[in-house]
Design a protein around this motif. Structure first.
Motif, PDB file in Angstrom:
ATOM      1  N   TRP A  13      48.754  53.183  30.850  1.00  0.00           N
ATOM      2  CA  TRP A  13      47.658  53.537  31.749  1.00  0.00           C
ATOM      3  C   TRP A  13      47.500  55.039  31.898  1.00  0.00           C
ATOM      4  O   TRP A  13      46.596  55.500  32.592  1.00  0.00           O
ATOM      5  N   LYS A  46      47.195  60.153  38.205  1.00  0.00           N
ATOM      6  CA  LYS A  46      46.841  58.739  38.367  1.00  0.00           C
ATOM      7  C   LYS A  46      48.078  57.852  38.505  1.00  0.00           C
ATOM      8  O   LYS A  46      48.020  56.772  39.074  1.00  0.00           O
ATOM      9  N   GLY A  49      49.352  56.146  42.011  1.00  0.00           N
ATOM     10  CA  GLY A  49      48.832  54.883  42.535  1.00  0.00           C
ATOM     11  C   GLY A  49      49.374  53.656  41.827  1.00  0.00           C
ATOM     12  O   GLY A  49      49.202  52.538  42.314  1.00  0.00           O
ATOM     13  N   ARG A  59      55.714  50.364  45.175  1.00  0.00           N
ATOM     14  CA  ARG A  59      55.035  49.072  45.158  1.00  0.00           C
ATOM     15  C   ARG A  59      56.036  47.919  45.125  1.00  0.00           C
ATOM     16  O   ARG A  59      57.108  48.033  44.529  1.00  0.00           O
TER      17      ARG A  59
ATOM     18  N   PHE B  30      40.031  45.703  28.447  1.00  0.00           N
ATOM     19  CA  PHE B  30      41.200  45.411  29.289  1.00  0.00           C
ATOM     20  C   PHE B  30      41.844  44.081  28.893  1.00  0.00           C
ATOM     21  O   PHE B  30      42.315  43.326  29.753  1.00  0.00           O
ATOM     22  N   LEU B  51      40.154  45.735  38.606  1.00  0.00           N
ATOM     23  CA  LEU B  51      41.333  45.122  38.008  1.00  0.00           C
ATOM     24  C   LEU B  51      42.373  44.883  39.093  1.00  0.00           C
ATOM     25  O   LEU B  51      42.453  45.646  40.068  1.00  0.00           O
ATOM     26  N   LEU B  53      46.272  44.554  38.819  1.00  0.00           N
ATOM     27  CA  LEU B  53      47.337  44.617  37.827  1.00  0.00           C
ATOM     28  C   LEU B  53      48.646  44.002  38.304  1.00  0.00           C
ATOM     29  O   LEU B  53      49.646  44.088  37.606  1.00  0.00           O
ATOM     30  N   GLY B  57      49.067  47.208  41.262  1.00  0.00           N
ATOM     31  CA  GLY B  57      48.025  47.258  42.268  1.00  0.00           C
ATOM     32  C   GLY B  57      46.619  47.076  41.742  1.00  0.00           C
ATOM     33  O   GLY B  57      46.388  46.827  40.561  1.00  0.00           O
ATOM     34  N   ALA B  58      45.674  47.204  42.674  1.00  0.00           N
ATOM     35  CA  ALA B  58      44.252  47.056  42.355  1.00  0.00           C
ATOM     36  C   ALA B  58      43.706  48.387  41.850  1.00  0.00           C
ATOM     37  O   ALA B  58      44.005  49.445  42.416  1.00  0.00           O
ATOM     38  N   LYS B  59      42.910  48.330  40.793  1.00  0.00           N
ATOM     39  CA  LYS B  59      42.358  49.536  40.183  1.00  0.00           C
ATOM     40  C   LYS B  59      40.856  49.347  39.974  1.00  0.00           C
ATOM     41  O   LYS B  59      40.354  48.224  39.965  1.00  0.00           O
ATOM     42  N   GLN B  61      37.635  50.748  37.400  1.00  0.00           N
ATOM     43  CA  GLN B  61      37.207  51.485  36.214  1.00  0.00           C
ATOM     44  C   GLN B  61      35.682  51.539  36.210  1.00  0.00           C
ATOM     45  O   GLN B  61      35.017  50.604  36.662  1.00  0.00           O
ATOM     46  N   THR B  71      36.418  54.774  32.398  1.00  0.00           N
ATOM     47  CA  THR B  71      37.183  55.820  33.064  1.00  0.00           C
ATOM     48  C   THR B  71      37.693  55.292  34.391  1.00  0.00           C
ATOM     49  O   THR B  71      36.918  54.701  35.159  1.00  0.00           O
ATOM     50  N   GLU B  72      38.967  55.495  34.648  1.00  0.00           N
ATOM     51  CA  GLU B  72      39.495  55.046  35.931  1.00  0.00           C
ATOM     52  C   GLU B  72      38.996  55.955  37.048  1.00  0.00           C
ATOM     53  O   GLU B  72      39.041  57.192  36.921  1.00  0.00           O
ATOM     54  N   PRO B  76      39.689  52.231  47.089  1.00  0.00           N
ATOM     55  CA  PRO B  76      39.817  52.374  48.540  1.00  0.00           C
ATOM     56  C   PRO B  76      41.281  52.357  48.962  1.00  0.00           C
ATOM     57  O   PRO B  76      42.122  51.721  48.313  1.00  0.00           O
TER      58      PRO B  76
END
Lengths: 96, 366
Positions: A13, A46, A49, A59, B30, B51, B53, B57-59, B61, B71-72, B76
């Motif tokens: 990622w 990035k 996160g 996490r 993806f 997404l 994952l 976590g939640a992402k 794009q 692009t990522e 929130p």
């Protein structure tokens, strides 16, 4: 300085220009786990996160090993690390 | 430009392209990752893919070239003192982003504005195409939020956002399980507006409590925005007065249970549902997959079955799994068993996509 190893599940990622194939190892200045992580995140913003939630805790399904021992408290990252320390960050595995 | 359909699945985002009545898979993105929802912003052509994952976590794009590259962007985030609470006995816990569950574009006069609803039940606003997000405290800080219930997920969540095409400051959202809420000032202040809904699963004294209504999905007619339809946990409800009041639509055939609803963008009396056996089973009635369609505001329903499996079908369609295009001619729905059907004639006839997709969470026309 401490060495941080990122599992391949994480490196895929990262910005493609920064990521190598599979897991990568980074030198990260810092005398605590938190400082070493911050050093890594400063190069890969990035990534924060992916490893930490929005409150700064590791996490739930991410594991961090310091010289082979998993950290016990995902909300206490002020753990001292030495220059020779190896920090592994990987996805937590469960059965199946 | 040819019409496209985005299928968000457990194992990636699949882009389908239509040639005549036939759809084919053009590309995927993806692959292997859980894409929970996509959004197409008709104002600027940008695509968004949410997404989840799992480990990481939640992402979110964004693509500015119709899915060729992504692009990522930011997701929130909740503050450290935000808590998730629900009135069904679960202890409060810190709020963290669990899932991006709904998107809506702002008005034509609000370029770059995107709304996002999440699990837990916060509504977020971005004014820069997802680069930054702001929690709408006017809703989140309402004490009534503590009365919401979790639905099928651990926490209440916002799955439906309707931006009024007449005035983009007017928002209507629906929550599992927290009823319907309306803001007339771009999200600053809110009122619950679920009058007329009832919850048969609740103790009698709480049946009509607007704060616990389990709306599964809410949609709004683009040409007649006072007309809204809701697929609710125990039935279908319709509003013709901008969500101020709701009336039960009791005769959906073959059952009133389901998750998904679509309304014709130009005809508010025409709507579609994908019914299932209620609640504990959540599979098509008698193993026959059908779509229920009304053309008269719910007074009567047709059962559309041409081209759909009528034996041994156990497909379930989630709330974002039924889609209608902007003209109201093409429909599509996808199931948790990875089957996808399209119709070019408002549901009279259906064609199965010749593919075995991963479980489908959501479909979005582009």
């Amino acid at each position: 300085m401490p060495r941080v190893v990122l599992a391949s599940a994480l490196t895929r990622w990262l910005d493609p220009a920064a990521a190598g194939p599979g897991e990568i190892a980074l030198d990260a200045a810092g005398d605590t786990l938190a400082a070493a992580l911050d050093a890594v995140f400063s190069h890969h913003p990035k990534l924060r996160g992916y490893v930490l939630d929005e409150h700064g805790g590791v996490r739930h399904h991410v594991a961090i090993f310091i010289d082979g021992t998993a950290i016990a408290d995902k909300h206490r990252l002020d753990i001292p690390v030495a220059k020779s320390t190896e920090i592994y960050i990987l996805q937590a595995l469960s059965g199946g | 430009m040819s019409q496209q359909l985005l299928a968000s699945t457990r194992k990636g985002l699949f882009t389908l392209t239509r040639n005549g009545h036939d759809w084919r898979i053009e590309r995927h993105a993806f692959l292997g990752d859980n894409v929970t929802l996509a959004h197409v912003d008709a104002r600027d052509g940008s695509w968004y893919a949410a997404l989840n994952l799992g480990h990481f976590g939640a992402k979110l794009q964004r693509s500015d070239d119709a899915g060729k590259t992504w692009t990522e962007v930011a997701v929130p985030a909740y503050a450290s003192d935000d808590v998730i609470a629900s009135a069904d006995g679960k202890p409060p816990k810190p709020a963290t982003l669990m899932q991006l569950w709904s998107f809506a574009s702002g008005g034509a006069n609000e370029p770059g504005r995107i709304w996002a609803g999440t699990i837990p039940g916060g509504l977020f606003r971005s004014n820069d195409r997802g680069e930054h997000w702001e929690l709408q405290r006017g809703l989140w800080d309402r004490p009534e939020r503590m009365q919401w219930f979790g639905g099928g997920y651990d926490a209440p969540g916002i799955h439906s956002i309707c931006v009024d095409p007449r005035d983009a400051r007017t928002l209507r959202i629906a929550i599992s399980s927290g009823g319907v809420w309306e803001s007339r000032d771009s999200g600053a202040s809110w009122n619950v507006t679920a009058t007329g809904m009832f919850a048969t699963y609740m103790p009698p004294e709480r049946r009509e409590d607007p704060l616990i209504q389990d709306v599964h999905q809410m949609v709004q007619c683009a040409a007649a925005p006072d007309h809204l339809w809701v697929q609710h946990h125990n039935g279908v409800f319709r509003s013709v007065d901008g969500a101020r009041s709701w009336s039960e639509v009791a005769n959906v055939q073959p059952s009133v249970f389901g998750f998904a609803v679509a309304v014709h963008p130009k005809d508010p009396a025409t709507a579609w549902f994908v019914p299932a056996i209620k609640d504990e089973r959540r599979v098509p009635v008698d193993g026959r997959l059908v779509v229920a369609r009304t053309r008269d505001g719910g007074a009567s329903f047709e059962v559309c079955r041409n081209g759909l499996p009528q034996q041994d079908a156990y497909d379930l369609v989630y709330r974002h799994g039924l889609a209608i295009d902007a003209n109201g001619e093409h429909l599509a729905f996808g199931s948790t068993t990875g089957n996808l059907w399209t119709s070019a004639d408002q549901g009279d006839n259906w064609q199965a996509l010749p593919a075995h997709l991963p479980p489908i969470h959501a479909l979005t026309f582009a």
